[in-house]
Design a protein around this motif. Structure first.
Motif, PDB file in Angstrom:
ATOM      1  N   ALA A 104       0.871  -1.177   0.000  1.00  0.00           N
ATOM      2  CA  ALA A 104       0.000   0.000   0.000  1.00  0.00           C
ATOM      3  C   ALA A 104       0.906   1.224   0.000  1.00  0.00           C
ATOM      4  O   ALA A 104       1.891   1.272   0.739  1.00  0.00           O
ATOM      5  N   VAL A 105       0.593   2.190  -0.841  1.00  0.00           N
ATOM      6  CA  VAL A 105       1.407   3.397  -0.975  1.00  0.00           C
ATOM      7  C   VAL A 105       0.624   4.569  -0.420  1.00  0.00           C
ATOM      8  O   VAL A 105      -0.543   4.763  -0.757  1.00  0.00           O
ATOM      9  N   ASP A 106       1.292   5.348   0.428  1.00  0.00           N
ATOM     10  CA  ASP A 106       0.665   6.530   1.024  1.00  0.00           C
ATOM     11  C   ASP A 106       1.562   7.730   0.738  1.00  0.00           C
ATOM     12  O   ASP A 106       2.700   7.781   1.204  1.00  0.00           O
ATOM     13  N   ARG A 107       1.047   8.667  -0.052  1.00  0.00           N
ATOM     14  CA  ARG A 107       1.815   9.866  -0.397  1.00  0.00           C
ATOM     15  C   ARG A 107       1.228  11.069   0.334  1.00  0.00           C
ATOM     16  O   ARG A 107       0.043  11.359   0.203  1.00  0.00           O
ATOM     17  N   HIS A 108       2.092  11.751   1.093  1.00  0.00           N
ATOM     18  CA  HIS A 108       1.727  12.991   1.775  1.00  0.00           C
ATOM     19  C   HIS A 108       2.751  14.036   1.396  1.00  0.00           C
ATOM     20  O   HIS A 108       3.914  13.941   1.805  1.00  0.00           O
ATOM     21  N   GLU A 109       2.327  15.003   0.598  1.00  0.00           N
ATOM     22  CA  GLU A 109       3.200  16.067   0.118  1.00  0.00           C
ATOM     23  C   GLU A 109       4.459  15.461  -0.501  1.00  0.00           C
ATOM     24  O   GLU A 109       4.370  14.777  -1.497  1.00  0.00           O
ATOM     25  N   SER A 131       5.275   6.727   2.022  1.00  0.00           N
ATOM     26  CA  SER A 131       5.487   5.570   2.890  1.00  0.00           C
ATOM     27  C   SER A 131       4.770   4.372   2.260  1.00  0.00           C
ATOM     28  O   SER A 131       3.855   4.529   1.454  1.00  0.00           O
ATOM     29  N   TYR A 132       5.233   3.208   2.636  1.00  0.00           N
ATOM     30  CA  TYR A 132       4.704   1.967   2.088  1.00  0.00           C
ATOM     31  C   TYR A 132       4.315   1.056   3.235  1.00  0.00           C
ATOM     32  O   TYR A 132       5.021   0.984   4.234  1.00  0.00           O
ATOM     33  N   ARG A 133       3.215   0.363   3.075  1.00  0.00           N
ATOM     34  CA  ARG A 133       2.841  -0.671   4.043  1.00  0.00           C
ATOM     35  C   ARG A 133       2.975  -2.013   3.328  1.00  0.00           C
ATOM     36  O   ARG A 133       2.291  -2.281   2.337  1.00  0.00           O
TER      37      ARG A 133
END
Length: 94
Positions: A71-76, A80-82
């Motif tokens: 899972a990819v999480d992009r903040h600005e 991060s990856y889960r």
């Protein structure tokens, strides 16, 4: 560093991942927290492990996300990856 997640990524079969996907996932898993399975390696580090360009590493990451292994999480500017968002697979080999 998560040896357990690294081994789980290494244990995936060729039917589940390509060799390049496996190398990229192993780098992400190696950097992950054991409890949260969250990892924050740069694309440069992922590319280095897989022996590909950063653009290719980005494509591989998205392939892994589409397959449900990441899972990819992009903040600005931060990504991060889960690893194994739906649960860590059992090891086939012991």
């Amino acid at each position: 560093m998560s040896v357990h997640l690294l081994f789980a990524a290494a244990d995936l079969s060729p039917r589940q991942v390509t060799p390049l996907q496996k190398l990229a996932l192993m780098k992400i898993a190696d950097s992950a927290d054991d409890q949260t399975r969250i990892s924050t390696p740069t694309l440069q580090r992922i590319a280095s492990w897989a022996g590909v360009s950063e653009n290719q590493a980005d494509e591989i990451v998205w392939e892994l996300a589409e397959s449900g292994l990441l899972a990819v999480d992009r903040h600005e500017d931060e990504v991060s990856y889960r690893v194994f968002p739906d649960g860590v697979p059992s090891l086939r080999h012991r």
